[in-house]
Scaffold this motif. Structure first.
Motif, PDB file in Angstrom:
ATOM      1  N   ALA A 271       0.847  -1.201   0.000  1.00 27.42           N
ATOM      2  CA  ALA A 271       0.000   0.000   0.000  1.00 27.42           C
ATOM      3  C   ALA A 271       0.879   1.245   0.000  1.00 27.42           C
ATOM      4  O   ALA A 271       0.656   2.193  -0.762  1.00 27.42           O
ATOM      5  CB  ALA A 271      -0.934  -0.010   1.213  1.00 27.42           C
ATOM      6  N   GLU A 272       1.890   1.225   0.852  1.00 31.32           N
ATOM      7  CA  GLU A 272       2.807   2.358   0.959  1.00 31.32           C
ATOM      8  C   GLU A 272       3.528   2.598  -0.365  1.00 31.32           C
ATOM      9  O   GLU A 272       3.641   3.731  -0.830  1.00 31.32           O
ATOM     10  CB  GLU A 272       3.824   2.049   2.058  1.00 31.32           C
ATOM     11  N   TYR A 273       4.012   1.517  -0.953  1.00 29.83           N
ATOM     12  CA  TYR A 273       4.743   1.596  -2.224  1.00 29.83           C
ATOM     13  C   TYR A 273       3.863   2.224  -3.305  1.00 29.83           C
ATOM     14  O   TYR A 273       4.304   3.105  -4.053  1.00 29.83           O
ATOM     15  CB  TYR A 273       5.196   0.199  -2.638  1.00 29.83           C
ATOM     16  N   PHE A 274       2.632   1.793  -3.350  1.00 29.26           N
ATOM     17  CA  PHE A 274       1.705   2.344  -4.352  1.00 29.26           C
ATOM     18  C   PHE A 274       1.439   3.828  -4.100  1.00 29.26           C
ATOM     19  O   PHE A 274       1.473   4.646  -5.021  1.00 29.26           O
ATOM     20  CB  PHE A 274       0.391   1.561  -4.350  1.00 29.26           C
ATOM     21  N   ARG A 275       1.180   4.166  -2.852  1.00 29.09           N
ATOM     22  CA  ARG A 275       0.826   5.561  -2.528  1.00 29.09           C
ATOM     23  C   ARG A 275       2.002   6.505  -2.784  1.00 29.09           C
ATOM     24  O   ARG A 275       1.807   7.645  -3.213  1.00 29.09           O
ATOM     25  CB  ARG A 275       0.332   5.643  -1.075  1.00 29.09           C
ATOM     26  N   LYS A 276       3.199   5.998  -2.541  1.00 27.80           N
ATOM     27  CA  LYS A 276       4.405   6.770  -2.831  1.00 27.80           C
ATOM     28  C   LYS A 276       4.511   7.007  -4.343  1.00 27.80           C
ATOM     29  O   LYS A 276       4.774   8.123  -4.786  1.00 27.80           O
ATOM     30  CB  LYS A 276       5.629   5.973  -2.369  1.00 27.80           C
ATOM     31  N   GLY A 277       4.276   5.966  -5.104  1.00 28.90           N
ATOM     32  CA  GLY A 277       4.368   6.051  -6.559  1.00 28.90           C
ATOM     33  C   GLY A 277       3.335   6.998  -7.151  1.00 28.90           C
ATOM     34  O   GLY A 277       3.493   7.521  -8.257  1.00 28.90           O
ATOM     35  N   LEU A 278       2.284   7.205  -6.389  1.00 28.28           N
ATOM     36  CA  LEU A 278       1.170   8.033  -6.863  1.00 28.28           C
ATOM     37  C   LEU A 278       1.422   9.524  -6.620  1.00 28.28           C
ATOM     38  O   LEU A 278       0.722  10.385  -7.174  1.00 28.28           O
ATOM     39  CB  LEU A 278      -0.093   7.598  -6.101  1.00 28.28           C
ATOM     40  N   LYS A 279       2.429   9.813  -5.806  1.00 23.35           N
ATOM     41  CA  LYS A 279       2.641  11.182  -5.286  1.00 23.35           C
ATOM     42  C   LYS A 279       2.754  12.254  -6.362  1.00 23.35           C
ATOM     43  O   LYS A 279       2.281  13.375  -6.174  1.00 23.35           O
ATOM     44  CB  LYS A 279       3.905  11.207  -4.397  1.00 23.35           C
ATOM     45  N   ASP A 280       3.405  11.911  -7.491  1.00 24.72           N
ATOM     46  CA  ASP A 280       3.620  12.927  -8.520  1.00 24.72           C
ATOM     47  C   ASP A 280       2.445  13.041  -9.492  1.00 24.72           C
ATOM     48  O   ASP A 280       2.485  13.845 -10.419  1.00 24.72           O
ATOM     49  CB  ASP A 280       4.904  12.602  -9.306  1.00 24.72           C
ATOM     50  N   LEU A 281       1.437  12.236  -9.275  1.00 22.10           N
ATOM     51  CA  LEU A 281       0.273  12.283 -10.169  1.00 22.10           C
ATOM     52  C   LEU A 281      -0.831  13.120  -9.519  1.00 22.10           C
ATOM     53  O   LEU A 281      -0.892  13.234  -8.294  1.00 22.10           O
ATOM     54  CB  LEU A 281      -0.215  10.863 -10.458  1.00 22.10           C
ATOM     55  N   PRO A 282      -1.696  13.694 -10.333  1.00 22.07           N
ATOM     56  CA  PRO A 282      -2.660  14.669  -9.796  1.00 22.07           C
ATOM     57  C   PRO A 282      -3.881  14.028  -9.142  1.00 22.07           C
ATOM     58  O   PRO A 282      -5.011  14.470  -9.355  1.00 22.07           O
ATOM     59  CB  PRO A 282      -3.054  15.449 -11.051  1.00 22.07           C
ATOM     60  N   PHE A 283      -3.672  12.966  -8.366  1.00 21.85           N
ATOM     61  CA  PHE A 283      -4.796  12.314  -7.697  1.00 21.85           C
ATOM     62  C   PHE A 283      -4.828  12.701  -6.222  1.00 21.85           C
ATOM     63  O   PHE A 283      -3.818  13.099  -5.646  1.00 21.85           O
ATOM     64  CB  PHE A 283      -4.656  10.788  -7.795  1.00 21.85           C
ATOM     65  N   VAL A 284      -5.980  12.546  -5.610  1.00 18.54           N
ATOM     66  CA  VAL A 284      -6.111  12.806  -4.173  1.00 18.54           C
ATOM     67  C   VAL A 284      -6.629  11.537  -3.497  1.00 18.54           C
ATOM     68  O   VAL A 284      -7.559  10.904  -4.010  1.00 18.54           O
ATOM     69  CB  VAL A 284      -7.095  13.978  -3.925  1.00 18.54           C
ATOM     70  N   LEU A 285      -6.009  11.132  -2.393  1.00 16.59           N
ATOM     71  CA  LEU A 285      -6.504   9.967  -1.658  1.00 16.59           C
ATOM     72  C   LEU A 285      -7.807  10.342  -0.946  1.00 16.59           C
ATOM     73  O   LEU A 285      -7.907  11.414  -0.353  1.00 16.59           O
ATOM     74  CB  LEU A 285      -5.476   9.491  -0.628  1.00 16.59           C
ATOM     75  N   VAL A 286      -8.780   9.460  -1.004  1.00 12.27           N
ATOM     76  CA  VAL A 286     -10.097   9.771  -0.429  1.00 12.27           C
ATOM     77  C   VAL A 286     -10.066   9.772   1.106  1.00 12.27           C
ATOM     78  O   VAL A 286     -10.462  10.750   1.727  1.00 12.27           O
ATOM     79  CB  VAL A 286     -11.180   8.810  -0.965  1.00 12.27           C
ATOM     80  N   PRO A 287      -9.614   8.686   1.747  1.00  5.71           N
ATOM     81  CA  PRO A 287      -9.744   8.676   3.208  1.00  5.71           C
ATOM     82  C   PRO A 287      -8.540   9.298   3.906  1.00  5.71           C
ATOM     83  O   PRO A 287      -7.422   9.266   3.388  1.00  5.71           O
ATOM     84  CB  PRO A 287      -9.799   7.179   3.534  1.00  5.71           C
ATOM     85  N   LYS A 288      -8.791   9.853   5.079  1.00  9.82           N
ATOM     86  CA  LYS A 288      -7.695  10.367   5.906  1.00  9.82           C
ATOM     87  C   LYS A 288      -6.938   9.197   6.509  1.00  9.82           C
ATOM     88  O   LYS A 288      -5.751   9.259   6.732  1.00  9.82           O
ATOM     89  CB  LYS A 288      -8.265  11.241   7.011  1.00  9.82           C
ATOM     90  N   ARG A 289      -7.682   8.122   6.823  1.00 13.03           N
ATOM     91  CA  ARG A 289      -7.091   6.960   7.483  1.00 13.03           C
ATOM     92  C   ARG A 289      -7.379   5.744   6.607  1.00 13.03           C
ATOM     93  O   ARG A 289      -8.413   5.109   6.739  1.00 13.03           O
ATOM     94  CB  ARG A 289      -7.772   6.819   8.850  1.00 13.03           C
ATOM     95  N   PRO A 290      -6.468   5.456   5.655  1.00 12.80           N
ATOM     96  CA  PRO A 290      -6.746   4.370   4.716  1.00 12.80           C
ATOM     97  C   PRO A 290      -6.368   2.997   5.276  1.00 12.80           C
ATOM     98  O   PRO A 290      -5.438   2.875   6.067  1.00 12.80           O
ATOM     99  CB  PRO A 290      -5.879   4.712   3.518  1.00 12.80           C
ATOM    100  N   SER A 291      -7.064   1.987   4.825  1.00 11.97           N
ATOM    101  CA  SER A 291      -6.723   0.594   5.112  1.00 11.97           C
ATOM    102  C   SER A 291      -5.548   0.188   4.239  1.00 11.97           C
ATOM    103  O   SER A 291      -5.332   0.767   3.164  1.00 11.97           O
ATOM    104  CB  SER A 291      -7.928  -0.294   4.801  1.00 11.97           C
TER     105      SER A 291
END
Lengths: 371, 371
Positions: A271-291
């Motif tokens: 999950a961490e690896y994916f979210r890190k990879g997403l950082k430079d893309l213009p997306f926003v994570l929905v939850p404040k506290r993700p599973s």
């Protein structure tokens, strides 16, 4: 087009070679001592997975079947239930209570919004609720609630605590007994990485007592019958035999490979690896506290989430999960469950970049065209 | 000890290499147009298998789940139901009606006893029953009822006709529409030779109208929801995806190989071959009118059926089905379902002979000892 299918859906998930090898085998007859022995071992290992000294029953049904088993067995018109409704699966509790005329009230949350413990404390302190129903991980938004803290509150006020933990167990830490959860649920096709077809319901002593005070409203989902048959390692009705063998093997594997904590930490890393990879893309994570099970992603203006999901499937054989209802065109979900690795995640990130670039080009040429 | 496991149980059954190959494959994501297409084709082919122009719904549940779906959807306290109870599965209808407080009366039959059409005609002519519930093949005794003739009677008196055809479809001729059956049931692990985990419910127009007059008592088994979702080739809840793919392939195979009649005649030949081979052994067939799916066999005095079943498993890896309840020590059942052939049946007959010989020897030495 890359031919390898990559599943980033929260069920079905990519299964291990071992699981598939069992899928290729003939089934054993189930009314034997050998199969009873397998069943005994499965139940012991499931208790470990749930984190309970209580009982676990196994249904030949999807997760919704197990959710309805809760309303059939533990609740009736004499209850007053409080439901935390933060998305599709909170709404499912609402639908089930409506169906069975179980009096309820709900706390409605916006997508990704956490539960306010203060507000919940206040609500429960009224002492008017007999049970609290939550989804530890609201799979439609990727939000994980603080089940431990909520369990402290239900304990404080003596409220029966029912937790759908279907998509969180083995992805996030979940400790049924320590967190004072009375009933909780799990499905085969989530972090256990098995095919869909089985669901599990764990119940503690308090829940077992409650069972005795209610008349079960179903024959197929009668937990008392399951408990009685499990004494001899059998099910009241034909089990999904192949899935039992897969489950048996998978649970053994989890124990051998370092236990629940190891599996949770693997999901956490992905999950961490994916979210890190997403950082430079213009997306926003929905939850404040993700599973760790899933990342729900909100698309920037001008990008249709459902279209993006379709392109990922059609052009890259990458399957992520669309959202339903209001969120259909705004949010999509990437699961970190099943046999996936960093290379698969890199592939997905690259695919997302590629699609975003194409959107930009189309946008530009559209803009040019408008001039 | 011969290492090959031979299943003569009425589920699980030996599966084909094609089915097993699918079991070894990763699952596709189900919320796609491709999967909807598969679902559409499955439903069309299931209609053909049932012999109906009506609808078919697919549950992620065992056959008992589908039986309870009948009581949840089509019956309520305003009904008065007549049940033909000729064994374990007739009794299951009784238990389900008891559970749901549906008023009922029953015609109790001895094991293997056929239904008297005259008596049934007389009973139905009273016009006091709204529905008749039977098991076309009472799997606990191998008895097949004359569903066609019974359908004439229910039609004559306008009685809603519900038939559990779980273990007869594809083993014996079954024609839902032609025989005036309103609702009928099937499971995956019988003559379709698939793993357990799916059950099917077919309903005609009359049944669809009846659906509208009743409030379904279950969320998980709500047929109206299934019908609504099937419009777009989807299920309301996560389906047993792998089983869908197997089913899709198996139904296509049945059509290619000569259709239902071909499959029925294959089962008929196997049943005949087995019964012929049994002729010189001191067994008695239980039913007067046996299904092609199964032969229920009564043991001669001095031979314990359950012990025989255990020896077949332990010494020969041959799994036949024991009976429950009163028949446990008297009757056992040999199914002719799944991928079995004449060689397997020869092996079973030889094993039976071998065991009978050993019994005789023990008997003689016991007699000697007593003198």
């Amino acid at each position: 087009m890359n031919n390898k299918i990559r599943l980033f859906t929260p069920g079905p998930v990519t299964m291990s070679t071992r699981t598939l090898a069992i899928g290729a085998s003939q089934l054993p007859y189930n009314r034997t001592e050998q199969f009873s022995q397998i069943t005994f071992e499965i139940i012991e290992d499931l208790k470990y997975i749930f984190g309970t000294q209580g009982d676990v029953v196994i249904f030949a049904a999807s997760g919704t079947g197990a959710m309805e088993a809760v309303t059939f067995n533990f609740l009736d018109q004499s209850d007053k239930v409080l439901i935390v409704n933060g998305g599709t699966f909170g709404q499912r509790w609402v639908d089930l209570c409506t169906q069975h005329e179980i009096p309820f009230e709900q706390i409605s949350l916006n997508p990704g919004q956490p539960i306010s413990l203060e507000a919940l404390d206040h609500r429960l302190s009224s002492q008017e609720y007999s049970a609290l129903l939550i989804n530890a991980h609201e799979t439609s938004t990727g939000t994980i609630y603080n089940t431990k803290a909520i369990g402290e509150l239900t304990r404080k006020y003596g409220v029966f605590f029912i937790v759908d933990a279907i998509s969180t167990i083995c992805a996030d830490i979940f400790m049924m007994d320590e967190w004072h959860v009375d009933v909780s649920l799990l499905s085969s096709q989530k972090a256990l990485a098995l095919p869909p077809g089985l669901s599990f319901l764990a119940l503690n002593k308090k829940a077992k007592l409650r069972l005795e005070t209610k008349t079960c409203q179903s024959y197929y989902f009668d937990i008392k019958e399951f408990l009685a048959n499990q004494q001899r390692g059998q099910m009241p009705f034909t089990p999904v035999i192949g899935h039992f063998i897969m489950l048996h093997e998978r649970l053994r594997e989890i124990k051998l490979r370092g236990g629940v904590n190891f599996v949770v930490s693997r999901h956490s890393k992905l999950a961490e690896y994916f979210r890190k990879g997403l950082k430079d893309l213009p997306f926003v994570l929905v939850p404040k506290r993700p599973s760790n099970a899933l990342t729900a992603i909100s698309c920037p203006k001008g990008i249709d989430a459902f279209d993006l999901v379709t392109r990922l499937a059609d052009d890259f054989n990458c399957f992520v999960a669309p959202n339903g209802g209001d969120l259909k065109h705004r949010v999509f979900r990437v699961s970190h469950l099943g046999e996936q690795n960093e290379t698969d995640i890199d592939f997905l990130i690259n695919a997302l970049e590629d699609i975003l670039n194409k959107y930009q080009q189309t946008d530009k040429s559209n803009n040019n065209g408008n001039r």
